[in-house]
Design an enzyme around this catalytic site. Structure first.
Site, PDB file in Angstrom:
ATOM      1  N   CYS A 271       0.860  -1.179   0.000  1.00 42.34           N
ATOM      2  CA  CYS A 271       0.000   0.000   0.000  1.00 42.34           C
ATOM      3  C   CYS A 271       0.903   1.237   0.000  1.00 42.34           C
ATOM      4  O   CYS A 271       1.836   1.334   0.798  1.00 42.34           O
ATOM      5  CB  CYS A 271      -0.893  -0.019   1.240  1.00 42.34           C
ATOM      6  SG  CYS A 271      -1.873   1.480   1.472  1.00 42.34           S
TER       7      CYS A 271
ATOM      8  N   CYS B 258       0.512   3.197   3.665  1.00 44.22           N
ATOM      9  CA  CYS B 258       1.046   2.693   4.938  1.00 44.22           C
ATOM     10  C   CYS B 258       2.091   1.595   4.783  1.00 44.22           C
ATOM     11  O   CYS B 258       2.659   1.158   5.772  1.00 44.22           O
ATOM     12  CB  CYS B 258      -0.093   2.211   5.836  1.00 44.22           C
ATOM     13  SG  CYS B 258      -0.869   0.659   5.307  1.00 44.22           S
TER      14      CYS B 258
ATOM     15  N   CYS C 223      -7.116  -1.180   1.676  1.00 41.36           N
ATOM     16  CA  CYS C 223      -6.098  -1.671   2.611  1.00 41.36           C
ATOM     17  C   CYS C 223      -6.751  -1.840   3.980  1.00 41.36           C
ATOM     18  O   CYS C 223      -7.398  -0.926   4.484  1.00 41.36           O
ATOM     19  CB  CYS C 223      -4.947  -0.669   2.677  1.00 41.36           C
ATOM     20  SG  CYS C 223      -3.709  -1.053   3.943  1.00 41.36           S
TER      21      CYS C 223
ATOM     22  N   CYS D 130      -4.973   0.900   6.699  1.00 44.51           N
ATOM     23  CA  CYS D 130      -5.182   2.352   6.674  1.00 44.51           C
ATOM     24  C   CYS D 130      -6.474   2.759   5.983  1.00 44.51           C
ATOM     25  O   CYS D 130      -6.840   3.936   6.017  1.00 44.51           O
ATOM     26  CB  CYS D 130      -3.997   3.054   6.020  1.00 44.51           C
ATOM     27  SG  CYS D 130      -3.895   2.816   4.227  1.00 44.51           S
TER      28      CYS D 130
ATOM     29  N   CYS E  63      -8.327  -5.570  -9.657  1.00 51.77           N
ATOM     30  CA  CYS E  63      -7.886  -4.477 -10.519  1.00 51.77           C
ATOM     31  C   CYS E  63      -7.421  -3.320  -9.633  1.00 51.77           C
ATOM     32  O   CYS E  63      -8.175  -2.832  -8.792  1.00 51.77           O
ATOM     33  CB  CYS E  63      -9.065  -4.079 -11.403  1.00 51.77           C
ATOM     34  SG  CYS E  63      -8.673  -2.918 -12.689  1.00 51.77           S
TER      35      CYS E  63
END
Length: 126
Positions: free
Chosen positions: A33, A36, A81, A84, A104
C-alpha cells in the site's frame, strides 16, 4: 507524493487506464500500500488483464477489506487496505484461474518492493 495519489487512496477516485507503469511491471516482488506500506499482493499472483490497470488473481490473506461501491450505474466491489483504509481498486469475477477473480488496482495506490529488497517499515495507522 505523486499527483493524484491522495485522491485515489482517500477520496476513492480511479486513475486513467494505461497510465501506471505498474501495469507492465514484471519484476518479482511484493506490492505494498502506498499510504502505509502494508504488503497487499505478491508478484506471483499478478496477471495480464489487458484492461490498462495492474491486476492480480488474489491478495495476500487478511490484507484487504471489501465494500459495495455504487458510484457507477451497476454495483461493484471496492477493496481497500485493511490497515489504513486506502482505496486500492475493485475486484471482478472475470479473472483467470485459479481464482476466477481480477483484483484491478490503481497503480498510484501501491508501490513494488523488488524481491531481495527489504520491505519498508509500516507507517501511520495501527
Amino acid at each position: 507524493m505523486p499527483p493524484g495519489r491522495y485522491r485515489i487512496l482517500f477520496e476513492g477516485t480511479t486513475e486513467p487506464p494505461w497510465s501506471s507503469p505498474l501495469d507492465g511491471e514484471r519484476r518479482d516482488g511484493t506490492y505494498v500500500c502506498a499510504a502505509c506500506f502494508l504488503p497487499l499482493f505478491a508478484s506471483a499472483n499478478k496477471c495480464a488483464s489487458g484492461t490498462g490497470w495492474p491486476s492480480f488473481t488474489r491478495p495476500l490473506p487478511g490484507r484487504v477489506g471489501t465494500k459495495a461501491d455504487y458510484k457507477l450505474i451497476w454495483p461493484r466491489t471496492e477493496y481497500h487496505c485493511i490497515r489504513c483504509g486506502g482505496h486500492e481498486g475493485h475486484v471482478f469475477d472475470d479473472g483467470p484461474p485459479p481464482t476466477g477473480q481480477r483484483w484491478c488496482n490503481n497503480g498510484l495506490a501501491r508501490e513494488i518492493v523488488p524481491e531481495g529488497e527489504e520491505l519498508p517499515a509500516l507507517r501511520g495507522g495501527s
